[in-house]
Scaffold this active site. Structure first.
Site, PDB file in Angstrom:
ATOM      1  N   GLU A  58    -108.896  50.977  19.465  1.00 58.00           N
ATOM      2  CA  GLU A  58    -109.620  50.453  18.301  1.00 58.00           C
ATOM      3  C   GLU A  58    -109.565  48.925  18.304  1.00 58.00           C
ATOM      4  O   GLU A  58    -108.476  48.349  18.316  1.00 58.00           O
ATOM      5  CB  GLU A  58    -108.976  50.971  17.009  1.00 58.00           C
ATOM      6  CG  GLU A  58    -109.675  50.430  15.784  1.00 58.00           C
ATOM      7  CD  GLU A  58    -108.921  50.809  14.484  1.00 58.00           C
ATOM      8  OE1 GLU A  58    -109.528  50.777  13.447  1.00 58.00           O
ATOM      9  OE2 GLU A  58    -107.694  51.136  14.563  1.00 58.00           O
ATOM     10  N   ASP A  63    -102.172  52.234  14.298  1.00 56.07           N
ATOM     11  CA  ASP A  63    -101.812  52.179  12.881  1.00 56.07           C
ATOM     12  C   ASP A  63    -102.170  53.497  12.201  1.00 56.07           C
ATOM     13  O   ASP A  63    -102.478  54.468  12.881  1.00 56.07           O
ATOM     14  CB  ASP A  63    -102.451  50.967  12.216  1.00 56.07           C
ATOM     15  CG  ASP A  63    -103.957  51.065  12.147  1.00 56.07           C
ATOM     16  OD1 ASP A  63    -104.499  52.045  12.696  1.00 56.07           O
ATOM     17  OD2 ASP A  63    -104.568  50.156  11.581  1.00 56.07           O
ATOM     18  N   ASP A 119     -94.225  45.125  47.491  1.00 49.69           N
ATOM     19  CA  ASP A 119     -93.222  44.237  48.097  1.00 49.69           C
ATOM     20  C   ASP A 119     -93.438  42.814  47.610  1.00 49.69           C
ATOM     21  O   ASP A 119     -94.567  42.358  47.506  1.00 49.69           O
ATOM     22  CB  ASP A 119     -93.329  44.288  49.624  1.00 49.69           C
ATOM     23  CG  ASP A 119     -92.308  43.367  50.254  1.00 49.69           C
ATOM     24  OD1 ASP A 119     -91.131  43.416  49.836  1.00 49.69           O
ATOM     25  OD2 ASP A 119     -92.698  42.568  51.132  1.00 49.69           O
ATOM     26  N   ASN A 157     -89.170  37.949  55.506  1.00 51.68           N
ATOM     27  CA  ASN A 157     -89.437  38.895  54.424  1.00 51.68           C
ATOM     28  C   ASN A 157     -89.493  40.306  54.987  1.00 51.68           C
ATOM     29  O   ASN A 157     -89.910  40.526  56.120  1.00 51.68           O
ATOM     30  CB  ASN A 157     -90.756  38.528  53.758  1.00 51.68           C
ATOM     31  CG  ASN A 157     -91.010  39.412  52.562  1.00 51.68           C
ATOM     32  OD1 ASN A 157     -90.126  39.515  51.712  1.00 51.68           O
ATOM     33  ND2 ASN A 157     -92.151  40.049  52.536  1.00 51.68           N
ATOM     34  N   GLY A 181     -76.336  17.125  55.605  1.00 48.11           N
ATOM     35  CA  GLY A 181     -75.869  16.862  56.966  1.00 48.11           C
ATOM     36  C   GLY A 181     -76.270  15.501  57.449  1.00 48.11           C
ATOM     37  O   GLY A 181     -76.852  15.309  58.510  1.00 48.11           O
ATOM     38  N   HIS A 211      37.013 -32.016  48.516  1.00 52.14           N
ATOM     39  CA  HIS A 211      38.368 -32.117  47.967  1.00 52.14           C
ATOM     40  C   HIS A 211      38.608 -31.194  46.790  1.00 52.14           C
ATOM     41  O   HIS A 211      39.732 -30.951  46.400  1.00 52.14           O
ATOM     42  CB  HIS A 211      38.700 -33.585  47.615  1.00 52.14           C
ATOM     43  CG  HIS A 211      38.120 -34.073  46.327  1.00 52.14           C
ATOM     44  ND1 HIS A 211      36.967 -34.839  46.239  1.00 52.14           N
ATOM     45  CD2 HIS A 211      38.554 -33.924  45.038  1.00 52.14           C
ATOM     46  CE1 HIS A 211      36.713 -35.115  44.975  1.00 52.14           C
ATOM     47  NE2 HIS A 211      37.667 -34.572  44.223  1.00 52.14           N
ATOM     48  N   ASP A 230      34.222 -36.092  52.659  1.00 54.50           N
ATOM     49  CA  ASP A 230      34.437 -35.281  51.446  1.00 54.50           C
ATOM     50  C   ASP A 230      33.128 -34.580  51.074  1.00 54.50           C
ATOM     51  O   ASP A 230      32.425 -34.961  50.138  1.00 54.50           O
ATOM     52  CB  ASP A 230      34.928 -36.199  50.319  1.00 54.50           C
ATOM     53  CG  ASP A 230      35.367 -35.410  49.092  1.00 54.50           C
ATOM     54  OD1 ASP A 230      35.486 -34.154  49.197  1.00 54.50           O
ATOM     55  OD2 ASP A 230      35.576 -36.046  48.045  1.00 54.50           O
ATOM     56  N   SER A 254      33.717 -34.971  39.998  1.00 51.82           N
ATOM     57  CA  SER A 254      33.786 -34.827  41.441  1.00 51.82           C
ATOM     58  C   SER A 254      32.887 -33.706  41.940  1.00 51.82           C
ATOM     59  O   SER A 254      32.794 -32.644  41.313  1.00 51.82           O
ATOM     60  CB  SER A 254      35.219 -34.498  41.871  1.00 51.82           C
ATOM     61  OG  SER A 254      35.961 -35.673  41.892  1.00 51.82           O
TER      62      SER A 254
HETATM   63  C1  4AZ Z   1      38.153 -37.943  40.122  1.00 50.00           C
HETATM   64  O1  4AZ Z   1      39.349 -38.000  40.067  1.00 50.00           O
HETATM   65  C2  4AZ Z   1      37.405 -39.219  40.108  1.00 50.00           C
HETATM   66  N1  4AZ Z   1      35.320 -43.589  38.920  1.00 50.00           N
HETATM   67  C3  4AZ Z   1      36.055 -39.199  40.300  1.00 50.00           C
HETATM   68  C4  4AZ Z   1      35.318 -40.340  40.275  1.00 50.00           C
HETATM   69  C5  4AZ Z   1      35.939 -41.542  40.059  1.00 50.00           C
HETATM   70  C6  4AZ Z   1      37.257 -41.598  39.866  1.00 50.00           C
HETATM   71  C7  4AZ Z   1      37.995 -40.424  39.893  1.00 50.00           C
HETATM   72  C8  4AZ Z   1      35.084 -42.808  40.044  1.00 50.00           C
HETATM   73  O2  4AZ Z   1      37.531 -36.878  40.195  1.00 50.00           O
END
Ligand code: 4AZ
Length: 684
Positions: free
Chosen positions: A63, A116, A134, A150, A276, A475, A526, A623
């Protein structure tokens, strides 16, 4: 009526027919009778992939209406929805606005017929047939990079000689993967080098050589890999990996340089895009054995000594002089060890080390100190003496030698230095006075002064001349040879035997004869030396006076001033508590000769010195004590030049002193001959 209204509200009855054959016919319902009202019919045609569909209408009678809004047939294919069609075929398709044939390149088509609710006339609908046709994919959109072939229901790509079809079955690349190079040197190039390399290729080359060797790569100068439009390496890319190391991507015209030694496995990846466009690359690779370091341990000595060591090399390790090879596993020292260069380029030596020899603690130094930061090889020890009372004599700086001995730096001499007492130091300023006519001394003014008391009760003085010897008068020992010595004091109060300096022996001058002819006093020679049982510790209050220099044997020059010191008789007391001192001049011997000796006639010789002045003198109890003069060459030093020896009973003018300079040889000899102490090691 209500029924037709009801039908109006209903959607048209719809159904779908599937057509799966390679060809077929279909037509509107009831064809060639009129088609029913109010219907919808769909035909869904599906043929295998690789085929298209050709649909042909053989007859149409639908139609007509504006835009075919009432009844129509509509075709959907290849993602297109054709406009709905209607009308009737009158026999001439050319006059019919509705195409008779439809072609699809896809393998799917949908044909929908709708009517319709009313037809004013009777319309018969349509009839149609379809066939699968094809598709020539090669013509439609050449999917192949080289040749397209193909065939019914599909196509096949093929490649030019030398190329192979990639996995996607469309692109042609070259076969360039999976090649493994196992020789120690070789050549690898991009496909077709130095001609253009193939497009669409993914090349992967592997160099794999024996473990323990390493590979070096060398690009030849002809290098050409296509860059992208921005100059970046995204078009064609060369990448190299070896272990953790990665190099590249490389492209462009300049051959890369890889200086590293790579591991024994190197992977080369080269991928090209569809063009390439370059001429490629060439790598010459070579290999060397992995090298072990030329130093295995710090301070090692290797045998043989080579400039380099390769995998599998063996070497004997020792330590250089000053170091000892230690096996840290067995915890012992060994002479040498054999070690091997391993395939990873390391020596199997991790449990060895060269340890420096240890000289141990250096010898202690009497009256001195060691100063050492470490006692191992090449470290230094510096000796110092307890200043200012001792001075170092000999080498101060010692080094721990390879022999594990401490030797003086730069020598092989291990002789220890000595801390020699510093002589003649005094704290006195110009604070003068008199002994007989003197004044009390302070500690440190005459630190050499000692007090003697013989076992038979004689008291006197003496002077420390080293840390172990006291110079005094002979001494004092006329009775007992035994004596008590106190030093480092000025105050006699509270003296106890415990504070005494223990005495070992007394040495009298061999020629001293107290009563030479049996009648007249004789103080010739001495002089005596008292040896302490142990060396005294010197300090501010106790330190020696200097001895005269060799050859100072002449009579002392008259007028020279010197100090006399002692706890002897003063004008006011027989036994002063404090050490007294006075400054007296040397005078001519005639001054001493001329004094009153109460009828006795003592001898006077050149071995004596006369000193004093009226009102200032030594006296009984002084001494043995010293008469010291400033050393003219070293003004801070005091030298003992005399020993209080004798004088008239009546003190207060002049006294006679032993001339120390004339006994120097005996003093030195005696001190040397007897100058060792038991606790001391003998030194070279
Ligand atoms: C003490 O008899 C002596 N003055 C050392 C020193 C002197 C006297 C006597 C010097 O050993």
């Amino acid at each position: 009526m209500w029924l037709s209204l009801f039908l109006l509200l209903l959607p048209p009855a719809s159904s779908t027919i599937s057509l799966r054959d390679l060809q077929g016919r279909f037509a509107t319902p009831d064809y060639p009778q009129g088609y029913p009202n109010d219907m919808s019919q769909t035909w869904e045609i599906k043929v295998p992939s690789g085929y298209g569909i050709q649909l042909s209408f053989t007859y149409i009678d639908i139609e007509p209406s504006a835009n075919c809004a009432y009844d129509n047939v509509q075709i959907q294919a290849d993602e297109a929805l054709y406009p709905p069609s209607c009308g009737s075929w009158t026999g001439d398709w050319k006059k019919f606005h509705f195409p008779r044939e439809y072609h699809t390149s896809g393998n799917w088509m949908r044909v929908t017929f709708r009517s319709d609710f009313s037809n004013e006339e009777r319309y018969t609908g349509f009839s149609a047939y379809y066939t699968a046709v094809d598709v020539n994919e090669c013509e439609e959109s050449n999917p192949c990079s080289h040749f397209c072939n193909n065939h019914i229901g599909g196509f096949l790509c093929t490649c030019r000689p030398g190329y192979v079809l990639q996995e996607n079955q469309r692109l042609c690349g070259v076969r360039c993967s999976g090649e493994i190079f196992t020789r120690f040197k070789g050549l690898i190039t991009s496909p077709n080098y130095p001609e253009h390399y193939a497009e669409n290729s993914k090349c992967h080359y592997t160099i794999r050589i024996e473990q323990g060797f390493q590979i070096m790569l060398n690009f030849t100068s002809h290098f050409n890999i296509e860059r992208d439009a921005f100059g970046q390496c995204t078009a064609d890319v060369l990448k190299i990996t070896s272990g953790q190391k990665e190099y590249g991507p490389f492209c462009g015209n300049r051959a890369p340089v890889i200086r590293d030694h790579l591991s024994n496995v190197v992977e080369i990846h080269f991928s090209t895009n569809g063009e390439g466009e370059g001429t490629g690359w060439k790598i010459m690779y070579s290999s060397t054995a992995k090298q072990c370091p030329v130093e295995i341990l710090e301070h090692n000595v290797l045998q043989p000594k080579n400039s380099d060591y390769d995998y599998k090399d063996s070497v004997r390790v020792r330590c250089e002089s000053g170091y000892e090879l230690h096996d840290n596993v067995r915890n012992q020292y060994i002479d040498s060890a054999m070690v091997h260069c391993q395939k990873d380029g390391t020596w199997n030596s991790s449990w060895y080390s060269c340890r420096p020899v240890d000289c141990g603690n250096p010898m202690a130094l009497r009256n001195g100190k060691r100063n050492v930061t470490s006692t191992v090889y090449q470290f230094l020890n510096t000796y110092s003496c307890d200043e200012p009372y001792y001075k170092l004599e000999g080498n101060a700086i010692f080094e721990c030698a390879a022999t594990a001995d401490w030797v003086a730096v730069g020598t092989s001499d291990g002789t220890l230095p000595n801390c020699k007492p510093v002589c003649g130091r005094t704290a006195i300023s110009d604070d003068t006075g008199r002994v007989f006519g003197g004044k009390p001394a302070r500690l440190g003014y005459f630190p050499w002064q000692v007090r003697l008391r013989t076992y038979d009760g004689k008291v006197g003085g003496g002077a420390l001349v080293s840390d172990g010897w006291i110079l005094t008068a002979a001494h004092l020992f006329d009775g007992s040879r035994q004596t008590t010595v106190h030093g480092g004091i000025v105050n006699l109060q509270g003296l106890s035997p415990e504070k005494a300096l223990p005495v070992e022996d007394a040495f009298l001058h061999p020629n001293y004869r107290p009563q030479a002819d049996g009648s007249e006093p004789n103080f010739e020679h001495d002089v005596a030396l008292v040896k302490l049982r142990a060396r005294a510790k010197l300090g501010a209050n106790l330190s020696p006076v200097c001895l005269p220099a060799a050859g100072e044997t002449s009579p002392l020059r008259a007028g020279r001033l010197g100090y006399i010191t002692g706890w002897g008789k003063t004008e006011v007391r027989d036994r002063p508590i404090f050490l007294q001192y006075a400054e007296v001049p040397v005078v001519g011997m005639d001054k001493c000769r001329g004094l009153d000796y109460r009828g006795k006639r003592p001898r006077f010789t050149d071995n004596m010195v006369c000193a004093g002045q009226p009102g200032t003198d030594s006296c009984q109890g002084d001494s043995g004590g010293p008469f010291v003069l400033r050393d003219l060459r070293h003004p801070s030093r005091h030298v003992v030049r005399g020993i209080v020896s004798f004088g008239p009973q009546q003190c207060g003018s002049y006294g006679v002193y032993t001339h120390v300079g004339r006994y120097l040889a005996w003093i030195v000899k005696t001190m040397r001959e007897h100058g060792s102490w038991e606790d001391e090691e003998t030194r070279a």
